[in-house]
Design an enzyme around this catalytic site. Structure first.
Site, mmCIF file in Angstrom:
data_model
loop_
_atom_site.group_PDB
_atom_site.id
_atom_site.type_symbol
_atom_site.label_atom_id
_atom_site.label_comp_id
_atom_site.label_asym_id
_atom_site.label_seq_id
_atom_site.Cartn_x
_atom_site.Cartn_y
_atom_site.Cartn_z
ATOM 1 N N LYS A 134 41.920 33.497 43.238
ATOM 2 C CA LYS A 134 40.519 33.206 42.886
ATOM 3 C C LYS A 134 40.473 31.941 42.033
ATOM 4 O O LYS A 134 41.310 31.760 41.126
ATOM 5 C CB LYS A 134 39.955 34.398 42.108
ATOM 6 C CG LYS A 134 38.460 34.310 41.773
ATOM 7 C CD LYS A 134 38.035 35.547 40.981
ATOM 8 C CE LYS A 134 36.526 35.584 40.762
ATOM 9 N NZ LYS A 134 36.123 36.776 39.976
ATOM 10 N N SER A 165 32.252 38.945 42.209
ATOM 11 C CA SER A 165 32.434 37.513 42.292
ATOM 12 C C SER A 165 33.754 37.079 42.955
ATOM 13 O O SER A 165 33.954 35.887 43.184
ATOM 14 C CB SER A 165 32.354 36.880 40.905
ATOM 15 O OG SER A 165 33.338 37.399 40.083
ATOM 16 N N SER A 213 33.896 42.817 39.713
ATOM 17 C CA SER A 213 34.109 41.664 40.586
ATOM 18 C C SER A 213 35.317 41.678 41.496
ATOM 19 O O SER A 213 35.463 40.783 42.318
ATOM 20 C CB SER A 213 34.167 40.391 39.748
ATOM 21 O OG SER A 213 32.866 40.090 39.313
#
Lengths: 101, 470
Positions: free
Chosen positions: B64, B139, B163
């Site tokens: 990420k 996210s 997330s």
């Protein structure tokens, strides 16, 4: 929970965010919506409850206060993202002579 | 080792899928293909020489874009950092390098973790591989997509309030939120420092166990990591134990999507058939009260953390500034997205004079009430099982105008974050062709037990093996 335009501008100033007039209404509306559902906490009794700062239970995790030199390569990598460099220093607008503005 | 394919072939197959599908899916911000292939060649040479390789060696993974990777662009999904090149590796990246895993690229995310759909990336939204008109969740949406679509074997994502779990649920993969303090946050761009965790998104609980075995453990660079030794998680998955499973009634409200509810309850029947006891429990503060509490505390923490982005040392600097004050205000206004600004303002508001006690301090006290409530139920049960998300994947654009609706995506994940306890999401069904996730949460630092139950479930079911129709 209604927020006045003045309150929205005040919060933007605290957060150091430039904000347009149109944005004041837009953010005001959204902030009110969120503050609205936060009202659910009004009915919770917090008498005698201690606040939680962290969940690990760790206290005073220390290390030796040892300084070490950075390498030229480290300096280069750290400064590579700076917007403006003069003589190896990060340059910003003059904050001294323009302080009173 | 079976030698069914080479490491180079494995890495190349990931890169081929990325070439073919990523223009639509938008999982990656940066693909590190050349570097990955050269690392793969080194692993193949080692294998040819008959040398032993580690279990993660040569395995392609994605990261990420809130996690710092030295020499590689790290943007946090934000225009503010669109050209930022990380000056050092996060601890998790150092540990992955030590294990020999091969990074395939940096994945797209809601900027700074601010979102639940991956639509708040400043660059482009990610799309769900099961139906590209739908969001993958957020996210860590790009990370979830990369694993779901076989662009990577596993991914490192971040979970603050859901997330890593919620996008796994919406995209049909497995993801573990570890106990806070189990894995180092050093080198992770902070969202809310008392909630943030870094963890694995994988195809199975077994893979998650292998990955956290390599990542977990105390780090001198992160003084919030606990000193407990790291169990050999991957070797403890088949240990026999009978558990008491708590089903919190507030997590199955009448407003929950009827089919999601039915599917999760069916999955709980499978856990019963495995020999475990199921009992109803009550967690009255763990849904809407938890969401409100979580909202106040994380917005306060993020407003503080994002003060460092001021146009001075790194990140976007406004060209439109004659004074230092203007430099801060304009750089931040130009570099941050609307959702970032909303959260920063909310955080500043709840911390400001006159409101601090009513909001922030109160929020911290309610957090204690919620933690005490979990202590109470964990005297009666060993794990808690519930849905991960109240719905399956929703449409792009459906919730972006409405911060309250978007926040509600996390109603079943935030309470575990407030308590700091571990929670895994596993695929447990398809509802109208879309993945449904089941969440298993455990006591603080009992990820071994959570992984074991998830692994057992995955041996008695095969939803985690299902692939999107790409």
């Amino acid at each position: 929970m209604a927020l006045s335009q003045g309150e929205v501008r005040h919060v933007a100033k605290l957060a150091k965010l430039a904000i347009t007039d149109a944005e004041v209404s837009e953010y005001g509306r959204k902030l009110e919506a969120v503050l609205g559902y936060i009202e659910v906490l009004n009915s919770i009794d917090i008498e005698g409850i201690k606040p939680t700062n962290q969940v690990t239970g760790l206290v005073n995790v220390f290390r030796e206060d040892e300084a070490r030199d950075s390498t030229a390569d480290e300096r280069a990598r750290l400064l590579a993202n700076a917007p403006e460099i003069i003589d190896g220093f990060i340059a910003t607008p003059d904050s001294i002579t323009k302080f009173k503005q | 080792m079976n030698h069914d394919f080479t490491c180079t072939e494995l890495v190349q197959s990931c890169l081929d899928i990325i070439s073919k599908h990523d223009k639509v899916l938008g999982a990656f911000i940066t693909v590190t293909g050349e570097q990955a292939l050269s690392e793969a060649r080194i692993v193949d040479e080692k294998i040819k020489r008959g040398e032993q390789i580690g279990i993660l060696e040569g395995i392609p993974y994605s990261v990420k874009d809130v996690i710092l990777t030295e020499g590689v662009k790290t943007t946090a999904g934000s225009n503010m950092l669109k050209d930022f090149v990380a000056p050092y590796d996060a601890t998790v990246i150092k540990r992955m390098k030590q294990a020999g895993a091969i990074m395939i690229g940096k994945t797209n995310c809601d900027a700074y973790g601010h979102g639940a759909s991956n639509e708040y990336s400043d660059f482009f939204p990610s799309r769900n591989p099961w139906d590209t008109k739908l969001v993958p969740g957020g996210s860590s949406g790009g990370s979830a997509v990369s694993v779901s679509a076989d662009m990577a074997i596993f991914s490192l994502g971040g979970d603050t309030g859901g997330s890593i779990r919620q996008p796994a649920s919406l995209s049909g993969v497995t993801a573990l939120r570890v106990s806070y303090g189990r894995i180092s946050r050093y080198g992770g761009i902070a969202y809310a420092s008392s909630f943030d965790t870094i963890g694995p998104i994988t195809k199975s609980a077994e893979d998650a166990a292998i990955v956290i075995e390599a990542l977990a453990g105390q780090d001198e660079n992160d003084h919030t990591t606990r000193p407990e030794i790291v169990p050999e998680y991957s070797k403890l998955l088949d240990k026999k134990e009978t558990l008491t499973i708590g089903i919190p009634k507030e997590f199955f409200p009448s407003t929950l999507d009827a089919d999601v509810k039915a599917k999760v309850l069916e999955s709980i029947e499978i856990l019963k058939k495995l020999g475990h006891t199921v009992k109803e429990i009550s967690l009255p503060y763990s849904t809407d009260v938890a969401l409100a509490t979580y909202n106040i505390l994380t917005r306060a923490e993020t407003s503080s953390n994002l003060e460092r982005l001021d146009g001075v040392r790194y990140g976007h600097r406004s060209k439109d500034a004659n004074t230092l004050e203007e430099l801060y205000m304009n750089s931040r206004a130009e570099g941050f997205g609307a959702e970032n600004k909303l959260r920063i303002m909310l955080g500043s508001y709840v911390l400001s004079a006159g409101y601090y006690d009513a909001y922030y301090k109160k929020g911290q006290k309610v957090r204690t009430i919620i933690r005490n409530d979990f202590d109470r139920v964990f005297k009666e049960v060993d794990v808690i099982v519930c849905p991960t998300s109240p719905t399956t994947a929703f449409s792009l654009g459906q919730k972006t105008g409405d911060p309250v609706q978007m926040d509600l995506s996390d109603v079943f994940t935030v309470s575990f974050s407030l308590a700091g306890i571990p929670a895994i999401s596993v695929p447990c069904a398809l509802s109208k062709g879309l993945p449904v996730g089941m969440q298993i949460a455990g006591r603080y630092f009992e990820e071994e037990r959570v992984l074991r139950l998830a692994h057992q479930y995955q041996q008695a079911s095969d939803y985690h093996k299902q692939k999107p129709p790409l």
